[in-house]
Design a protein around this motif. Structure first.
Motif, PDB file in Angstrom:
ATOM      1  N   ALA A 407      39.743  51.766  57.153  1.00  0.00           N
ATOM      2  CA  ALA A 407      41.042  51.210  57.282  1.00  0.00           C
ATOM      3  C   ALA A 407      41.916  52.265  57.098  1.00  0.00           C
ATOM      4  O   ALA A 407      41.553  53.434  56.457  1.00  0.00           O
ATOM      5  N   PHE A 415      44.956  50.255  46.409  1.00  0.00           N
ATOM      6  CA  PHE A 415      43.511  50.406  46.721  1.00  0.00           C
ATOM      7  C   PHE A 415      43.040  51.012  44.988  1.00  0.00           C
ATOM      8  O   PHE A 415      43.695  51.325  44.230  1.00  0.00           O
ATOM      9  N   SER A 419      36.846  48.503  41.853  1.00  0.00           N
ATOM     10  CA  SER A 419      36.384  48.940  40.606  1.00  0.00           C
ATOM     11  C   SER A 419      37.199  48.376  39.539  1.00  0.00           C
ATOM     12  O   SER A 419      36.420  48.377  38.280  1.00  0.00           O
TER      13      SER A 419
HETATM   14  P1  CMP Z   1      37.268  50.534  45.000  1.00  0.00           P
HETATM   15  O1  CMP Z   1      36.114  50.109  45.435  1.00  0.00           O
HETATM   16  O2  CMP Z   1      37.606  50.681  43.752  1.00  0.00           O
HETATM   17  O3  CMP Z   1      37.473  52.005  45.613  1.00  0.00           O
HETATM   18  C1  CMP Z   1      37.569  52.331  47.040  1.00  0.00           C
HETATM   19  C2  CMP Z   1      38.530  51.486  47.392  1.00  0.00           C
HETATM   20  O4  CMP Z   1      38.660  51.438  48.755  1.00  0.00           O
HETATM   21  C3  CMP Z   1      38.337  49.954  47.163  1.00  0.00           C
HETATM   22  O5  CMP Z   1      38.436  49.944  45.791  1.00  0.00           O
HETATM   23  C4  CMP Z   1      39.526  49.248  48.111  1.00  0.00           C
HETATM   24  O6  CMP Z   1      40.715  49.228  47.208  1.00  0.00           O
HETATM   25  C5  CMP Z   1      39.445  50.104  49.212  1.00  0.00           C
HETATM   26  N1  CMP Z   1      38.902  49.656  50.180  1.00  0.00           N
HETATM   27  C6  CMP Z   1      37.428  49.059  50.537  1.00  0.00           C
HETATM   28  N2  CMP Z   1      37.230  48.608  51.746  1.00  0.00           N
HETATM   29  C7  CMP Z   1      38.701  48.377  52.320  1.00  0.00           C
HETATM   30  C8  CMP Z   1      39.098  47.606  53.436  1.00  0.00           C
HETATM   31  N3  CMP Z   1      38.286  47.351  54.332  1.00  0.00           N
HETATM   32  N4  CMP Z   1      40.405  47.857  53.581  1.00  0.00           N
HETATM   33  C9  CMP Z   1      41.318  48.406  52.934  1.00  0.00           C
HETATM   34  N5  CMP Z   1      40.824  48.775  51.844  1.00  0.00           N
HETATM   35  C10 CMP Z   1      39.503  49.089  51.337  1.00  0.00           C
END
Ligand code: CMP
Length: 501
Positions: A407, A415, A419
């Motif tokens: 994305a 975002f 986590s």
């Molecule tokens: P987090 O896993 O904390 O850190 C990586 C971030 O990427 C995740 O949170 C989401 O906020 C963002 N993220 C993961 N997958 C997607 C997606 N398909 N579309 C938009 N944002 C995403």
């Protein structure tokens, strides 16, 4: 009639040699077009041979016999030189390539061919022209001396060139530093070696000079190369914090090698700054300017995010208070913008004005340069980010595969919620796709928000489930039912933040 008769009878006498040469020429021309390693010189020599032979046939019987002899010598020399060149190409060059997987160095090849051509010419002159140059060369001490003196430098260069070819202190494509000149070796010739500098200028160095002076080869013994960057930092900032920020930055820069490990040292306590030296290794000397510029760029953003100042005296002494006022005004402006923006973020819009105000006071503002990593897949994370300016790419790496972009996020997207809400490592890498400013909301701030407005966890759980499904679709993982996943995630968020259902 007589002339025609003479021409035909002479042609018949030379018939076989000419026919053979013509057929061979045709075959060779065809073959050299297909097989690029065959040299083109023999084509010209064979054409010259045919032209001279034809001229000899037509040459009137009673005309000057010396010219006839000269044409005969030239024809024979052309033919034998062509044969020598073809034989060298097939038996020596091809064999060498087959054995060593490398071409014969140009100097060596030219030298062997030059000696062969000279020997052929001397032999043909003696056998067909009756001229003995061997005696002239061996007996004429004066001539030898004159040639010796005249060719002293040229011979020196040539011998140095041969020694370079044999010893191989550098090769084509390697980076050399000769005096003030730094460049990539693009040619090693009879007389000189040529470098192409970073500014696309050519430097020509006589081989003899190279053999007499010290030069640096930046591409040997390995391509790996060290770079040192000095940075002056404010006395107020603890050295270990500066070192950590700089070492973290090294981990982010793809051009910097992880082994040998980068190091940061204090090298000087100056008048108004502490000087730190970063030392790290990268792979290709040719990328020196780009790597340096990229690291310098990252330093600016990393220092800005970590509130580390690069001082310079005039401003420090006279204008620091003005600067502080400007910083406070800028901070107030950003806070007002953040509060306005929170109304457009779906999960924050239900919050009261007071809650939004509290978040904007406690959050931090971080700036990232184009290409910098904001969160890294697999790292632990306990903050959520809202994009204020710029754009971010979300990339997911699965196993050994290259990361896929899942994305692109634009303001006011958020975002880092996965986590923050579940306590799991970052599920993706989020990278600034242009110069980007983000508002960072830490777990402590978020805990208060979620405790006072537990309903926003529903919105977040759905956003999270939607993103997980999208990511699964892009990276080819099996998708889970979105609603079921959302309710599972909601449960986990409640447990993680200790909220009752
Ligand atoms: P987090 O896993 O904390 O850190 C990586 C971030 O990427 C995740 O949170 C989401 O906020 C963002 N993220 C993961 N997958 C997607 C997606 N398909 N579309 C938009 N944002 C995403």
């Amino acid at each position: 009639m007589d002339t025609l008769y003479n021409f035909l009878s002479a042609a018949l006498a030379n018939y076989w040699a000419i026919l053979f040469a013509a057929i061979f020429l045709l075959i060779y021309k065809f073959a050299s077009r297909r097989k690029k390693f065959l040299p083109v010189l023999p084509v010209g020599l064979l054409l010259a041979y045919l032209a001279l032979r034809a001229a000899l046939i037509m040459y009137p019987e009673g005309a000057n016999p010396r010219i006839r002899v000269m044409m005969d010598v030239a024809a024979a020399a052309s033919l034998w030189c062509a044969v020598a060149r073809i034989a060298f190409s097939i038996f020596v060059e091809s064999w060498h390539y087959w054995r060593r997987r490398a071409k014969i160095p140009k100097i060596t090849r030219d030298l062997i061919l030059a000696v062969s051509y000279a020997a052929i010419i001397l032999i043909v002159l003696r056998t067909r022209g009756g001229v003995n140059l061997f005696g002239l060369i061996t007996t004429s001490a004066v001539l030898t001396m004159v040639i010796g003196f005249a060719a002293q430098t040229a011979l020196g260069n040539l011998l140095a060139g041969i020694s370079i070819q044999l010893e191989k202190p550098f090769r084509i494509g390697e980076w050399l530093q000769y005096g003030e000149h730094i460049g990539k070796v693009i040619h090693i010739g009879w007389e000189s070696t040529r470098l192409l500098t970073f500014d696309e200028e050519m430097v020509i160095i006589p081989n003899l000079d190279i053999s007499k002076t010290i030069f640096k080869n930046h591409s040997q013994p390995t391509l790996m190369h060290a770079m040192k960057i000095d940075i002056g930092v404010d006395y107020e900032v603890p050295p270990n914090r500066v070192k950590k920020v700089l070492l973290d930055l090294c981990k982010q820069e793809p051009a910097i090698r992880s082994e040998p490990k980068p190091v940061v040292r204090i090298t000087n306590y100056g008048d108004f700054a502490i000087t730190y030296q970063m030392r790290f290794f990268y792979d290709d000397f040719g990328t020196l300017a780009d790597v340096r510029a990229s690291v310098m760029n990252r330093i600016w953003y990393a220092f800005r995010r970590n509130n580390i100042r690069i001082p310079f005296p005039v401003r420090d002494v006279a204008h620091r208070h003005i600067e502080r006022r400007a910083e406070a005004a800028e901070y107030a402006r950003l806070r007002a913008e953040a509060e306005a923006m929170f109304c457009t973020v779906p999960f924050l819009s239900p919050l009261s004005q007071e809650a939004r105000d509290s978040i904007s006071k406690k959050m931090s503002v971080e700036e990232y340069g184009d290409g910098e990593i904001i969160v890294k897949q697999g790292d632990p994370g306990d903050s959520l980010y809202i994009i204020h300016r710029g754009s971010c790419d979300v990339e997911v790496a699965l196993g050994a595969r290259l990361p896929s972009k899942v994305a692109t996020l634009l303001p006011p997207a958020f975002f880092g919620e996965m986590s923050l809400l579940t306590g799991e490592p970052r599920s993706a890498t989020v990278r600034a796709a242009s110069d980007t400013t983000v508002f960072s909301i830490g777990k402590n701030i978020f805990r208060d928000v979620i405790a006072s407005h537990p309903e926003i966890s529903v919105e977040l759980a759905h956003a999270l489930a939607r993103r997980q499904a999208e990511t699964a679709g892009v990276v080819g993982k099996q998708k889970e039912d979105e609603d079921r996943n959302a309710s599972k995630l909601l449960n986990r968020i409640r447990i993680f933040f200790g909220i009752s259902a």
